[in-house]
Design an enzyme around this catalytic site. Structure first.
Site, PDB file in Angstrom:
ATOM      1  N   ARG A  49      35.527  41.178  42.078  1.00  0.00           N
ATOM      2  CA  ARG A  49      35.451  42.685  42.164  1.00  0.00           C
ATOM      3  C   ARG A  49      35.744  43.238  43.582  1.00  0.00           C
ATOM      4  NH1 ARG A  49      29.744  43.734  39.459  1.00  0.00           N
ATOM      5  NH2 ARG A  49      29.299  42.089  41.019  1.00  0.00           N
ATOM      6  N   LYS A 107      26.400  32.141  28.465  1.00  0.00           N
ATOM      7  CA  LYS A 107      25.729  32.347  27.287  1.00  0.00           C
ATOM      8  C   LYS A 107      25.408  33.428  26.689  1.00  0.00           C
ATOM      9  CE  LYS A 107      23.130  32.292  30.894  1.00  0.00           C
ATOM     10  NZ  LYS A 107      22.583  31.459  32.088  1.00  0.00           N
ATOM     11  N   GLY A 136      22.087  24.629  32.415  1.00  0.00           N
ATOM     12  CA  GLY A 136      22.962  24.306  33.663  1.00  0.00           C
ATOM     13  C   GLY A 136      23.473  22.973  33.561  1.00  0.00           C
ATOM     14  N   GLU A 192      19.179  35.619  36.345  1.00  0.00           N
ATOM     15  CA  GLU A 192      20.434  36.572  35.993  1.00  0.00           C
ATOM     16  C   GLU A 192      20.484  37.639  36.866  1.00  0.00           C
ATOM     17  OE1 GLU A 192      22.718  35.385  33.640  1.00  0.00           O
ATOM     18  OE2 GLU A 192      21.367  33.514  34.051  1.00  0.00           O
ATOM     19  N   LYS A 207      20.442  30.651  24.704  1.00  0.00           N
ATOM     20  CA  LYS A 207      20.710  29.148  24.784  1.00  0.00           C
ATOM     21  C   LYS A 207      20.255  28.507  23.382  1.00  0.00           C
ATOM     22  CE  LYS A 207      20.355  29.567  29.889  1.00  0.00           C
ATOM     23  NZ  LYS A 207      19.401  29.276  30.941  1.00  0.00           N
ATOM     24  N   GLY A 308      20.885  27.238  39.305  1.00  0.00           N
ATOM     25  CA  GLY A 308      21.460  26.842  40.677  1.00  0.00           C
ATOM     26  C   GLY A 308      22.951  26.715  40.751  1.00  0.00           C
TER      27      GLY A 308
HETATM   28  P1  NDP Z   1      27.385  35.935  40.131  1.00  0.00           P
HETATM   29  O1  NDP Z   1      26.515  37.535  39.641  1.00  0.00           O
HETATM   30  O2  NDP Z   1      26.484  35.329  41.251  1.00  0.00           O
HETATM   31  O3  NDP Z   1      28.651  36.247  40.184  1.00  0.00           O
HETATM   32  C1  NDP Z   1      29.388  36.907  39.339  1.00  0.00           C
HETATM   33  C2  NDP Z   1      30.901  36.852  40.078  1.00  0.00           C
HETATM   34  O4  NDP Z   1      31.770  37.381  39.192  1.00  0.00           O
HETATM   35  C3  NDP Z   1      30.886  37.721  41.403  1.00  0.00           C
HETATM   36  O5  NDP Z   1      31.762  36.817  42.392  1.00  0.00           O
HETATM   37  C4  NDP Z   1      31.612  38.992  40.960  1.00  0.00           C
HETATM   38  O6  NDP Z   1      32.624  39.409  42.283  1.00  0.00           O
HETATM   39  C5  NDP Z   1      32.379  38.557  39.683  1.00  0.00           C
HETATM   40  N1  NDP Z   1      32.870  39.811  38.961  1.00  0.00           N
HETATM   41  C6  NDP Z   1      31.596  40.535  38.134  1.00  0.00           C
HETATM   42  N2  NDP Z   1      32.396  41.484  37.855  1.00  0.00           N
HETATM   43  C7  NDP Z   1      33.772  41.267  37.609  1.00  0.00           C
HETATM   44  C8  NDP Z   1      34.947  42.006  37.372  1.00  0.00           C
HETATM   45  N3  NDP Z   1      34.557  43.010  36.734  1.00  0.00           N
HETATM   46  N4  NDP Z   1      36.077  41.422  37.648  1.00  0.00           N
HETATM   47  C9  NDP Z   1      36.333  40.489  38.414  1.00  0.00           C
HETATM   48  N5  NDP Z   1      35.277  39.794  39.103  1.00  0.00           N
HETATM   49  C10 NDP Z   1      33.827  40.360  38.482  1.00  0.00           C
HETATM   50  O7  NDP Z   1      27.016  35.082  38.685  1.00  0.00           O
HETATM   51  P2  NDP Z   1      26.676  33.591  38.558  1.00  0.00           P
HETATM   52  O8  NDP Z   1      27.622  32.714  39.271  1.00  0.00           O
HETATM   53  O9  NDP Z   1      25.072  33.316  38.801  1.00  0.00           O
HETATM   54  O10 NDP Z   1      26.708  33.201  37.106  1.00  0.00           O
HETATM   55  C11 NDP Z   1      28.045  33.122  36.589  1.00  0.00           C
HETATM   56  C12 NDP Z   1      27.894  32.704  35.107  1.00  0.00           C
HETATM   57  O11 NDP Z   1      27.159  31.588  34.848  1.00  0.00           O
HETATM   58  C13 NDP Z   1      27.048  33.596  34.221  1.00  0.00           C
HETATM   59  O12 NDP Z   1      27.594  33.613  32.988  1.00  0.00           O
HETATM   60  C14 NDP Z   1      25.698  33.117  34.197  1.00  0.00           C
HETATM   61  O13 NDP Z   1      24.951  33.422  33.178  1.00  0.00           O
HETATM   62  C15 NDP Z   1      26.141  31.600  34.198  1.00  0.00           C
HETATM   63  N6  NDP Z   1      25.117  30.565  34.610  1.00  0.00           N
HETATM   64  C16 NDP Z   1      24.448  30.662  35.911  1.00  0.00           C
HETATM   65  C17 NDP Z   1      23.866  29.815  36.501  1.00  0.00           C
HETATM   66  C18 NDP Z   1      22.971  30.037  37.800  1.00  0.00           C
HETATM   67  O14 NDP Z   1      22.152  29.211  38.092  1.00  0.00           O
HETATM   68  N7  NDP Z   1      23.304  31.125  38.549  1.00  0.00           N
HETATM   69  C19 NDP Z   1      23.252  28.631  35.759  1.00  0.00           C
HETATM   70  C20 NDP Z   1      23.985  28.480  34.426  1.00  0.00           C
HETATM   71  C21 NDP Z   1      24.877  29.529  33.885  1.00  0.00           C
HETATM   72  P3  NDP Z   1      32.071  39.969  43.632  1.00  0.00           P
HETATM   73  O15 NDP Z   1      31.513  38.714  44.039  1.00  0.00           O
HETATM   74  O16 NDP Z   1      33.098  40.576  44.063  1.00  0.00           O
HETATM   75  O17 NDP Z   1      30.930  41.206  43.150  1.00  0.00           O
HETATM   76  N1  HSE Z   2      19.009  32.622  34.972  1.00  0.00           N
HETATM   77  C1  HSE Z   2      19.148  31.174  34.381  1.00  0.00           C
HETATM   78  C2  HSE Z   2      17.959  30.580  34.305  1.00  0.00           C
HETATM   79  C3  HSE Z   2      20.575  30.614  34.743  1.00  0.00           C
HETATM   80  O1  HSE Z   2      17.216  30.736  35.189  1.00  0.00           O
HETATM   81  O2  HSE Z   2      18.114  29.354  33.782  1.00  0.00           O
HETATM   82  C4  HSE Z   2      20.668  29.159  34.159  1.00  0.00           C
HETATM   83  O3  HSE Z   2      21.262  29.647  32.931  1.00  0.00           O
END
Ligand code: NDP
Ligand code: HSE
Length: 435
Positions: A49, A107, A136, A192, A207, A308
């Site tokens: 973004r 998910k 994860g 999340e 999940k 993570g």
């Molecule tokens: P974050 O919220 O940390 O990151 C989301 C990213 O997406 C940011 O870089 C953001 O950009 C970008 N983004 C958001 N909206 C837009 C858009 N409209 N266009 C382009 N880019 C966009 O998410 P996570 O990394 O934590 O999670 C990512 C995925 O992985 C999710 O589906 C989550 O459920 C899954 N997941 C996460 C885990 C975790 O431990 N965090 C574990 C397992 C799965 P900007 O940085 O510029 O805001």
């Molecule tokens: N928010 C999620 C959790 C990230 O706590 O398990 C991994 O899917």
């Protein structure tokens, strides 16, 4: 001698907790990954973004763009790590439409729009990989989809949400306060974007839908998953559970049921009492574990980091290597198997054991009245423990363990107990799993 590999353009959407780590590992280990994939993986760009937002790791500025569409349309492999429904769904459909394979950890999207994405991929022979979407870093999607494809899964009991396990574990081990621990989970990148998804069980339900679909070869829509979160769990419930030999865990339970020669399934998420001796009881912190019971294989346990950034990046990159190998070798994509199409039973028909905790007045006949109400409801008592507090007007706490009862019978009986003149309060009702 350096091997000349075909170059595959990889588009990364999102550079948050997971995406930034995926980019860093892809750049750092590119040569090694190329040898494993049989293709050079060129990180073509990273859509976000805000290109100027601070990142968890140093990444080349010139890779960043806000134009996700152009990036996707020029890619062989698209990694979607934005999360949520839109624009993730549209980007994935664009990727599939332009012949790319997709890797996602989303998910929320798979549990709601999975069939649409898989059908789109099937039509053009593309693949959607999603190892990171459940538990994860733990390999569980491939084991269910491939390794156990020749077996019949009977039950899955999983701790599949790191945030809630982290919260319950710190409440259990330190007596910590819910709100304070949730803030730590957010700071550590487990939660999340909206932590309601974690604490109210929505993330675990997504999940559970994904795991049950794979395990039972049946499309499981999210609204067929019964869901309860952990916001009603108190420190005293955790103490009482400990005294009775249990820990409280948020479980995803996916079960194959058999009655009168026909099969059905149940998929549910709720906090449950797990015996301290069960392997799931010793899953601490943000770790996840998935306990799978299959007819031929018996019991299998998959354990590790369920959340993570860098941990999840491992699962994402494993999928990227698989996608690259397939892209090079050609052939049809990895399809979904939903042929069994088993009916999904509503929660009311599911049977489990329960532990009911009541505050009652300490007077003659009270226990008999409570026992009568349970008996009238068809709920059979297995154990009763009574403790008495106070001297002038003593109140008693009754902890009643039931035999297996249907949810329907149990909840009608608990309503009747709550109405009963001898019951001062229903303190808690928890299911018992894993005995
Ligand atoms: P974050 O919220 O940390 O990151 C989301 C990213 O997406 C940011 O870089 C953001 O950009 C970008 N983004 C958001 N909206 C837009 C858009 N409209 N266009 C382009 N880019 C966009 O998410 P996570 O990394 O934590 O999670 C990512 C995925 O992985 C999710 O589906 C989550 O459920 C899954 N997941 C996460 C885990 C975790 O431990 N965090 C574990 C397992 C799965 P900007 O940085 O510029 O805001
Ligand atoms: N928010 C999620 C959790 C990230 O706590 O398990 C991994 O899917």
């Amino acid at each position: 001698m350096t091997t000349e590999y075909r170059r595959l353009r990889v588009a990364l959407l999102g550079a948050g907790a997971v995406g930034s780590q995926v980019a860093a590992l892809l750049l750092r280990h590119g040569d090694e990954l190329a040898d494993r994939a049989g293709a050079a993986l060129e990180l073509a760009g990273i859509a976000v973004r805000d290109v100027d937002a601070p990142r968890d790791v140093d990444l080349p500025k010139e890779l960043f763009t806000t134009d996700a569409e152009s990036l996707v349309l020029g890619a062989d492999i698209v990694i979607e790590l934005i999360g949520g429904i839109e624009p993730a769904r549209t980007s994935i459909l664009q990727a599939i439409g332009s012949g790319a394979d997709v890797v996602t950890a989303n998910k929320a999207l798979l549990a709601t729009h999975g069939p649409e994405l898989f059908e789109a991929a099937d039509r053009v022979g593309a693949s959607v990989y999603y190892e990171a979407a459940a538990a994860g870093a733990i390999p569980i999607i491939r084991p269910l989809r491939d390794s156990l494809a020749g077996d019949r899964v009977v039950r899955i009991m999983g701790i599949v949400n790191g945030t809630t396990n982290y919260i319950l574990d710190r409440m259990e081990t330190e007596g910590a306060d819910f709100a304070e621990v949730l803030a730590d989970a957010q700071r550590l990148g487990y939660a999340e974007a909206d932590p309601t998804a974690d604490v109210e069980g929505y993330d675990a339900a997504q999940k559970a839908a994904i795991l049950a679909s794979l395990a039972f070869h049946t499309a499981v829509p999210l609204d067929a998953v019964h869901r309860e979160g952990i916001t009603s769990i108190t420190a005293s419930m955790i103490d009482e559970a400990r005294s009775a030999g249990f820990v409280i865990k948020l479980l995803a339970v996916c079960e194959r049921l058999e009655a009168d020669g026909s099969e059905s399934i149940s998929v549910r998420v709720y906090p449950a009492l797990v015996p301290q001796s069960h392997p799931l009881a010793s899953v601490h912190g943000a770790n996840n574990a998935v306990f799978v019971e299959a007819e031929a294989a018996g019991s299998l346990m998959f354990y590790g980091a369920g959340a993570g950034g860098v941990q999840t990046a491992s699962a994402v990159l494993g999928d990227v290597v698989s996608a690259a190998r397939r892209h090079i070798a050609g052939g049809v994509g990895v399809g979904e198997s939903t042929r069994a199409n088993l009916p999904i039973v509503p929660i009311g028909h599911v049977t489990t054991r329960y532990q009911i905790t009541l505050e009652v007045s300490d007077a003659p006949g009270v226990l008999a009245t409570v026992a009568g109400t349970l008996s009238d409801g068809g709920v059979s008592v297995a154990t009763v423990v009574q403790t008495v507090e106070g001297e002038a007007e003593p109140t008693a706490r009754l902890v009643i363990g039931t035999h297996r009862a249907t949810e329907q019978a149990l909840s009608a009986t608990v309503d009747a107990l709550a109405e009963s003149a001898v019951v001062e309060g229903v303190v808690s009702v928890l299911r018992v799993e894993g005995e």
